[in-house]
Design a protein around this motif. Structure first.
Motif, PDB file in Angstrom:
ATOM      1  N   GLU A 207       0.567  -2.027  -5.647  1.00  0.00           N
ATOM      2  CA  GLU A 207       2.021  -1.982  -5.835  1.00  0.00           C
ATOM      3  C   GLU A 207       2.791  -2.528  -4.641  1.00  0.00           C
ATOM      4  O   GLU A 207       4.003  -2.738  -4.732  1.00  0.00           O
ATOM      5  N   VAL A 208       2.102  -2.796  -3.541  1.00  0.00           N
ATOM      6  CA  VAL A 208       2.754  -3.430  -2.398  1.00  0.00           C
ATOM      7  C   VAL A 208       3.284  -4.811  -2.768  1.00  0.00           C
ATOM      8  O   VAL A 208       4.175  -5.339  -2.100  1.00  0.00           O
ATOM      9  N   HIS A 209       2.764  -5.406  -3.851  1.00  0.00           N
ATOM     10  CA  HIS A 209       3.213  -6.734  -4.280  1.00  0.00           C
ATOM     11  C   HIS A 209       4.547  -6.702  -5.028  1.00  0.00           C
ATOM     12  O   HIS A 209       5.066  -7.763  -5.384  1.00  0.00           O
ATOM     13  N   PHE A 210       5.103  -5.513  -5.255  1.00  0.00           N
ATOM     14  CA  PHE A 210       6.302  -5.396  -6.086  1.00  0.00           C
ATOM     15  C   PHE A 210       7.457  -4.812  -5.283  1.00  0.00           C
ATOM     16  O   PHE A 210       7.610  -3.591  -5.181  1.00  0.00           O
ATOM     17  N   PRO A 211       8.301  -5.685  -4.708  1.00  0.00           N
ATOM     18  CA  PRO A 211       9.391  -5.197  -3.848  1.00  0.00           C
ATOM     19  C   PRO A 211      10.367  -4.287  -4.572  1.00  0.00           C
ATOM     20  O   PRO A 211      10.990  -3.431  -3.948  1.00  0.00           O
ATOM     21  N   GLU A 212      10.503  -4.433  -5.893  1.00  0.00           N
ATOM     22  CA  GLU A 212      11.444  -3.589  -6.623  1.00  0.00           C
ATOM     23  C   GLU A 212      11.070  -2.113  -6.545  1.00  0.00           C
ATOM     24  O   GLU A 212      11.945  -1.232  -6.611  1.00  0.00           O
ATOM     25  N   LEU A 213       9.777  -1.818  -6.389  1.00  0.00           N
ATOM     26  CA  LEU A 213       9.358  -0.427  -6.268  1.00  0.00           C
ATOM     27  C   LEU A 213       9.801   0.171  -4.936  1.00  0.00           C
ATOM     28  O   LEU A 213      10.187   1.343  -4.851  1.00  0.00           O
ATOM     29  N   PHE A 214       9.745  -0.624  -3.885  1.00  0.00           N
ATOM     30  CA  PHE A 214      10.183  -0.162  -2.569  1.00  0.00           C
ATOM     31  C   PHE A 214      11.713  -0.041  -2.522  1.00  0.00           C
ATOM     32  O   PHE A 214      12.244   0.895  -1.913  1.00  0.00           O
TER      33      PHE A 214
END
Length: 330
Positions: A207-214
């Motif tokens: 999930e580090v590949h998905f900036p929207e989660l951060f």
């Protein structure tokens, strides 16, 4: 006036105690929401772990070894004064796709979860929770979470409180192609929890590949994201996962705890400025790194980004010259 004098006295006392200048000491206090009275930032000692990930859930001995490693690191974290310890994805077991495949090991196919020694896993998780209670230590640990067949399990992080209770669980949402096609059921929502006045968010796997989660967790007002991974394969430098984690910490202005396996990049903690501030030693052995987190000083970058997204620019906009009758190029 009395409140202001008392506050200044506290700042001077801190400066005298630490040898800092008044201005530096002042940064350790932050404005209380909705008021004019500055307050001390909240602090918490965090331990982040790197662990050996064992990939064969058919082997009871391997599951027990993982449980033993986790509990040893929990004791080390407790001895170092940590209030919370953070473990990698699959710290109890990280099942390999070829071991689980009904078509394996030469071909990846649907996972056969009857191969998992679920009873042994439950025993180890129970022992981990009991130790968390004895040590009064919050523990975040990666594990497979079984669902009622025929539903596939979740790839999860359990949050065990200092009372030994599972208070919440995060399920990986953005699964890899293999995980979603053959292995796991995706999760559906972000998860936060509070310890000693600090708020934590949870992310997992790739999930580090998905900036929207951060960004989502920034909007949920977390002070730190606990990111657990099974790694992306040992590389000569920090690789994509660690580099992206640094970028997410800097662009969202919060701490990120990065917990991974011993065979990958060293686990550690990244500051709200995007810099590694502590890391485990790269010995290839289970270890922890310790850091004191806080939710201050006042995070001006984070405040401004929120303001910038709120429409603050709208009153200053003018009609673009390209839409007018003025045909000047420069």
């Amino acid at each position: 006036m009395t409140t202001n004098r008392n506050f200044k006295r506290r700042v001077r006392a801190r400066a005298a105690k630490t040898g800092q200048s008044y201005t530096t000491a002042l940064r350790h206090f932050r404005q209380a929401p909705g008021g004019d009275v500055p307050t001390e930032p909240k602090r918490l000692r965090l331990a982040v772990a790197q662990a050996v990930l064992r990939e064969d859930p058919r082997r009871s001995a391997g599951l027990r070894d993982s449980g033993s490693d986790i509990r040893r690191l929990m004791r080390e974290a407790h001895e170092a004064g940590a209030a919370l310890v953070h473990f990698p994805e699959g710290a109890t077991c990280s099942p390999h796709k070829r071991i689980m495949s009904v078509d394996g090991p030469d071909k990846v196919g649907p996972a056969d979860w009857t191969r998992f020694e679920w009873g042994v896993l439950r025993q180890e998780l129970t022992a981990i929770a009991e130790l968390a209670r004895k040590l009064r230590l919050w523990t975040v640990v990666g594990s497979v979470h079984g669902l009622t067949p025929p539903h596939r399990p979740h790839n999860s992080l359990y949050v065990i409180s200092d009372r030994g209770e599972v208070v919440t669980r995060y399920d990986e949402r953005m699964l890899s192609n293999t995980k979603v096609t053959h292995m796991y059921t995706p999760g559906t929502a972000p998860v936060t929890f509070d310890v000693d006045g600090l708020r934590f968010g949870l992310l997992l796997g790739m999930e580090v590949h998905f900036p929207e989660l951060f960004i989502e967790y920034e909007r949920l007002d977390v002070d730190c994201v606990l990111f657990s991974t099974a790694g992306a394969g040992r590389q000569t430098d920090d690789g994509d996962f660690a580099t992206q984690a640094q970028a997410h910490a800097a662009t969202n202005s919060y701490w990120i705890s990065y917990a991974g396996p011993t065979q990958d990049v060293a686990s550690g903690v990244i500051s709200p400025a995007g810099r590694w501030v502590v890391r485990c030693r790269e010995t290839g052995k289970p270890a922890i790194a310790i850091i004191d987190l806080d939710n201050g000083p006042q995070n001006f970058a984070r405040r401004w980004r929120r303001t910038a997204r709120s429409g603050v620019y709208d009153p200053h906009l003018v009609q673009d010259d390209r839409r007018s009758n003025d045909r000047r190029v420069f």
